[in-house]
Design a protein around this motif. Structure first.
Motif, mmCIF file in Angstrom:
data_model
loop_
_atom_site.group_PDB
_atom_site.id
_atom_site.type_symbol
_atom_site.label_atom_id
_atom_site.label_comp_id
_atom_site.label_asym_id
_atom_site.label_seq_id
_atom_site.Cartn_x
_atom_site.Cartn_y
_atom_site.Cartn_z
ATOM 1 N N VAL A 11 79.548 23.897 37.359
ATOM 2 C CA VAL A 11 78.929 22.590 37.195
ATOM 3 C C VAL A 11 80.002 21.501 37.285
ATOM 4 C CG1 VAL A 11 77.543 21.144 35.644
ATOM 5 C CG2 VAL A 11 77.192 23.620 35.674
ATOM 6 N N LYS A 46 78.951 30.747 45.859
ATOM 7 C CA LYS A 46 78.876 30.260 44.501
ATOM 8 C C LYS A 46 77.695 29.300 44.369
ATOM 9 C CE LYS A 46 82.634 28.314 41.970
ATOM 10 N NZ LYS A 46 83.946 27.929 42.043
ATOM 11 N N ARG A 74 77.154 27.282 27.413
ATOM 12 C CA ARG A 74 77.665 28.655 27.409
ATOM 13 C C ARG A 74 77.318 29.362 26.090
ATOM 14 N NH1 ARG A 74 81.924 29.501 30.954
ATOM 15 N NH2 ARG A 74 83.052 30.703 29.414
ATOM 16 N N ILE A 79 70.780 23.674 33.674
ATOM 17 C CA ILE A 79 71.818 24.509 34.290
ATOM 18 C C ILE A 79 71.384 25.970 34.349
ATOM 19 C CG2 ILE A 79 74.206 25.317 34.051
ATOM 20 C CD1 ILE A 79 74.726 22.603 32.524
ATOM 21 N N PRO A 129 77.865 29.151 32.808
ATOM 22 C CA PRO A 129 78.477 28.345 33.866
ATOM 23 C C PRO A 129 79.893 27.872 33.515
ATOM 24 C CG PRO A 129 77.071 26.971 32.520
ATOM 25 C CD PRO A 129 76.990 28.358 31.933
ATOM 26 N N LYS A 173 70.787 29.593 37.118
ATOM 27 C CA LYS A 173 71.890 30.551 37.022
ATOM 28 C C LYS A 173 73.124 30.034 37.759
ATOM 29 C CE LYS A 173 68.930 34.446 36.196
ATOM 30 N NZ LYS A 173 68.357 35.710 36.645
ATOM 31 N N ALA A 174 73.393 28.747 37.555
ATOM 32 C CA ALA A 174 74.526 28.116 38.241
ATOM 33 C C ALA A 174 75.834 28.714 37.745
ATOM 34 C CB ALA A 174 74.507 26.613 37.988
ATOM 35 N N ASN A 175 76.758 28.973 38.674
ATOM 36 C CA ASN A 175 78.088 29.484 38.302
ATOM 37 C C ASN A 175 79.025 28.368 37.887
ATOM 38 O OD1 ASN A 175 77.258 31.067 41.128
ATOM 39 N ND2 ASN A 175 77.687 32.381 39.379
#
Ligand code: TRP
Ligand code: SF4
Length: 327
Positions: A147, A4, A161, A139, A178, A143-145
């Motif tokens: 936070v 992740k 989002r 963020i 995210p 491409k952070a899943n």
């Protein structure tokens, strides 16, 4: 399975206190063992609420990094960087701002609350309104899943989002929406029992000299109804007890709970025990801080190297985004 990807940031607005450590940093330190982590110093965000006074920002960045490293955030495990060193964030911010409705920003509850509550700063700027768009760029660049953030940041995550969805819809792009990662750690109280915060003047800092640290712990507010040593106490309303639950063993906490309710222990002794526990936990942090303080250049070099690594990824995303838009 692919790891992740986690990303989070902190503003360089003064020194770190125990509330930041227990509430946020300790969680980051745990996450870096399992996931691919990016942690950064959000210096542009600090400027958005404090543009009139930037003279301390640079020093605050170094101090924040020193605190992070002293507590165990590890540049071998996580990518640690400085927002302003990765200018791709600003470019993505610009592009995202083109498609973000002003009404989304104006209805943001965190924004509304700060505009009404914070009276000693000028928050009437374009940059402050656009703060969550910059955060979105931070963020989405990676491409952070997930936070890790506090509850106050949830509206910003929701906006991120929404912006990602709108952008993907408009340009057939592939920005990643995210998830917020909330910790269930309760807010650490400050010396007066209110939430620990720099602005309440009730914080215990990692940078406090040992005697100041001890005095602050000894002055933590206890059960106000317990006046005499012979009075029975109620640990549920005592700030010292909240700290014991963090710093002492479960057995010890149970014992204190019993002894307090039965007037078997006095508050002075109870605090002395807490000081001992906290010193054991702080000692390695203090020692590492000392060592790092003597070599701030090395600390900045680590963050510069992290920034170069981060920049590669942010630049890739930016290229994809430009391609999707067609510019
Ligand atoms: N707004 C966050 C705070 O004040 C800091 C921040 C900036 C952040 N960019 C971020 C946090 C991106 C998480 C992800 O705490
Ligand atoms: Fe708080 Fe400890 Fe005093 Fe009980 S004995 S009121 S837990 S400081």
């Amino acid at each position: 399975m692919k790891k992740k990807r986690i990303l989070s940031g902190m503003q360089p607005s003064g020194r770190m206190h125990l509330g930041n450590l227990i509430g946020a940093l300790q969680n980051w330190i745990k996450l870096q063992e399992e996931d691919e982590c990016f942690f950064f110093v959000a210096d542009w965000h600090a400027m958005s609420t404090n543009y009139e006074n930037t003279k301390d920002i640079r020093e605050n960045i170094t101090q924040l990094l020193i605190d992070w490293f002293a507590c165990g955030l590890d540049p071998e495990k996580s990518t640690i960087f400085i927002q302003s060193r990765v200018e791709e964030h600003a470019l993505l911010y610009l592009l995202l701002s083109m498609i973000t409705p002003v009404s989304w920003l104006e209805r943001n509850p965190t924004y509304k609350e700060q505009i009404t509550q914070i009276k000693n700063k000028d928050l009437s700027t374009y940059g402050f309104l656009g703060y969550p768009v910059l955060q979105s760029a931070d963020i989405l660049s990676y491409k952070a899943n997930a936070v890790p953030v506090g509850i106050d940041q949830l509206p910003h995550l929701e906006l991120t989002r929404e912006i990602a969805r709108r952008f993907n819809f408009l340009y057939n792009a592939k920005l990643v929406e995210p998830e917020p990662l909330l910790t269930n750690i309760p807010k650490l109280p400050g010396t007066d029992g209110r939430k620990m915060s720099k602005s309440y003047n009730n914080a215990i800092y990692l940078s406090d000299p040992q005697d100041v640290f001890e005095n602050k712990v000894k002055n933590l507010i206890t059960d106000p109804a317990r006046v005499r040593r012979t009075d029975k106490g109620n640990p549920d309303v005592c700030t010292v007890f909240v700290f014991h639950k963090i710093y002492s063993s479960a057995d010890e906490v149970n014992q204190i709970d019993k002894d307090c309710r039965g007037a078997g222990i006095g508050c002075t002794d109870c605090k002395k025990r807490l000081v001992e526990r906290m010193k054991i936990s702080m000692k390695p942090i203090w020692e590492k801080r000392e060592a790092l303080l003597s070599d701030p250049k090395k600390v900045m070099d680590i963050a510069e190297a992290g920034s170069a690594k981060a920049k590669k990824i942010a630049a890739e995303t930016l290229n994809e985004v430009k391609e999707a838009i067609g510019i």
